[in-house]
Each structure stands twice: as C-alpha cells, then as structure tokens.
Scaffold this active site. Structure first.
Site, short mmCIF file in Angstrom:
data_model
loop_
_atom_site.label_atom_id
_atom_site.label_comp_id
_atom_site.label_asym_id
_atom_site.label_seq_id
_atom_site.Cartn_x
_atom_site.Cartn_y
_atom_site.Cartn_z
N SER A 21 0.84 -1.21 0.00
CA SER A 21 0.00 0.00 0.00
C SER A 21 0.88 1.26 0.00
CB SER A 21 -0.97 0.01 1.18
OG SER A 21 -0.29 0.22 2.39
N MET A 95 10.93 -6.81 4.30
CA MET A 95 11.15 -7.58 5.52
C MET A 95 12.55 -8.20 5.63
SD MET A 95 8.39 -6.96 6.96
CE MET A 95 8.19 -8.06 8.35
N ASN A 112 13.35 4.43 5.02
CA ASN A 112 12.43 3.37 5.46
C ASN A 112 11.28 4.01 6.21
OD1 ASN A 112 11.46 0.74 6.03
ND2 ASN A 112 12.37 0.84 8.07
N HIS A 114 8.61 3.06 9.27
CA HIS A 114 8.44 2.09 10.36
C HIS A 114 7.19 2.45 11.16
CE1 HIS A 114 9.72 -0.96 13.19
NE2 HIS A 114 9.37 -0.14 14.15
N ASP A 150 16.36 -0.05 12.13
CA ASP A 150 15.42 1.02 12.52
C ASP A 150 16.06 2.10 13.40
OD1 ASP A 150 13.40 -0.36 11.18
OD2 ASP A 150 12.88 -1.53 12.94
N GLU A 179 0.86 6.73 7.54
CA GLU A 179 2.08 6.40 6.79
C GLU A 179 1.99 6.95 5.37
OE1 GLU A 179 3.47 2.34 6.89
OE2 GLU A 179 2.63 2.03 8.88
#
Ligand code: GRF
Length: 193
Positions: A21, A95, A112, A114, A150, A179
């Site tokens: 998405s 992943m 990224n 998160h 992260d 997001e």
C-alpha cells in the site's frame, strides 16, 4: 540534496515484501509534478507479494530476488539498480535486513518507514508491543537507513492516539493511513533541504 541537480526526477527503487500500500501511494505521489522522485523499479524478496500487482498496473519494472543467499541477493540487486540508473531507494514493508556493505553503496540515499514512534519499538510486532506496553500514543516514522535496524536519522514522525479497545489490527489500520501521508512529506522534506 545534491542528487537533485538538474530538472529530471530522481530515479528511485521501492523495495517491498507484502501488500504494497505504501508502494502504491509512493507511485501516485511520484506522478505528481511536485515529486522529486520517479519510481522506476520495484524490488521484492517475495514472489507472492501482493504489491507486485502495482508494477503491472503502473507499468513499472519489477524484479524478484531470492534471499536464500543474502550476499548473492544483494549483488543481484546492486546490478539491477545500476542497470536502471537508480539513485535513491525507499523501503516500504521490506522484511529483509540489508547489509552494511549494501547500505554503503547508497549511503544517505535509503529511506524506510516504520510503524512506531522510533526509537520505541524497533523491529517486528510494533502494534502489539505498543498496546501491551499501555502506550497512550504510537505512530509512524520515516528515517534514513543505516547499518543498525530502525536506527537511522529520523526525518519525520506522526503520532496517533491509542483507543481504549485498540487491537493490533485497528492500530495498524489507523497508522497506515498516516504512513501514506508521511512518506511523501518526508521525501519532499529531504529534497528541499
Ligand atoms: C507498513 O506498516 C510499514 O510501516 C511496515 O510494513 C507495513 C507495510 O505495509 N514497515 P504495505 O506493504 O506498504 O501495505
């Protein structure tokens, strides 16, 4: 950022493993005039990733890379990135953890997203852990990728409030909406610096 030199959009690859998405959302953003990036390549470690459909829908090249051997996988990806003149990478639900060596090749050019307010809840099962920890807020973070999971420099964050009866599923849904707003905003932010 120096890679914005010239009037052309920055060729970008999006790495996914699942639903995609965020990928879909980034593609739509990239098609806007104001976007500094174009999405030219989709990389997935998972041949069954639902998000691969967006490659077909939006006519973007996709490459599926088997990660059984991470060294080999990264070599193949680097080759593909070079072939397609990719200069920027957005991880979106990818992943796999990229090696130090890979990151060195794109230092400061990998983002990224998160689903937590980093540095809280790095890694997996963020929503479950936020609820279990009785957090009042959770949210999402867009950050640069460095060699620690992260942990790279944070670009933008968005908070959401947890309801009384929040479940990992309801929280994930609520955060995903944010997001989709945050990732484009973060991209605009770094390229306007
Ligand atoms: C998002 O919650 C993202 O923050 C996390 O994985 C999820 C991917 O969702 N890293 P999608 O594949 O973009 O729909």
């Amino acid at each position: 950022m120096e890679i914005l030199a010239g009037s052309k959009k920055i060729k970008t690859a999006v790495f996914i493993s699942g639903t995609g998405s965020n990928l879909k959302n980034l593609i739509k953003f990239s098609n806007l005039k104001k976007s500094p990036i174009s999405i030219d390549l989709i990389i997935s470690n998972n041949s069954k990733a639902k998000g691969l459909i967006f490659g077909k829908i939006f006519n973007i090249k996709k490459k599926i890379i088997n990660f059984k051997n991470i060294n080999l996988a990264e070599k193949k990806i680097l080759l593909e990135l070079k072939k397609n003149k990719i200069n920027f990478i957005c991880l979106a639900g990818f992943m796999k953890i990229l090696s130090k060596n890979f990151i060195k090749n794109f230092n400061g050019k990998i983002l990224n997203i998160h689903p937590s307010l980093l540095p809280k809840f790095k890694g997996l099962n963020t929503h479950y852990r936020a609820i279990k920890n009785k957090e009042k807020f959770s949210g999402c973070t867009v950050h640069f990728v460095n060699s620690k999971l992260d942990s790279g420099k944070i670009i933008l964050q968005k908070k959401v409030r947890l309801n009384k009866n929040e479940t990992p599923k309801t929280l994930a849904k609520k955060i995903l909406v944010e997001e989709h707003k945050l990732y484009p905003k973060a991209i605009l932010k770094i390229f306007s610096l």
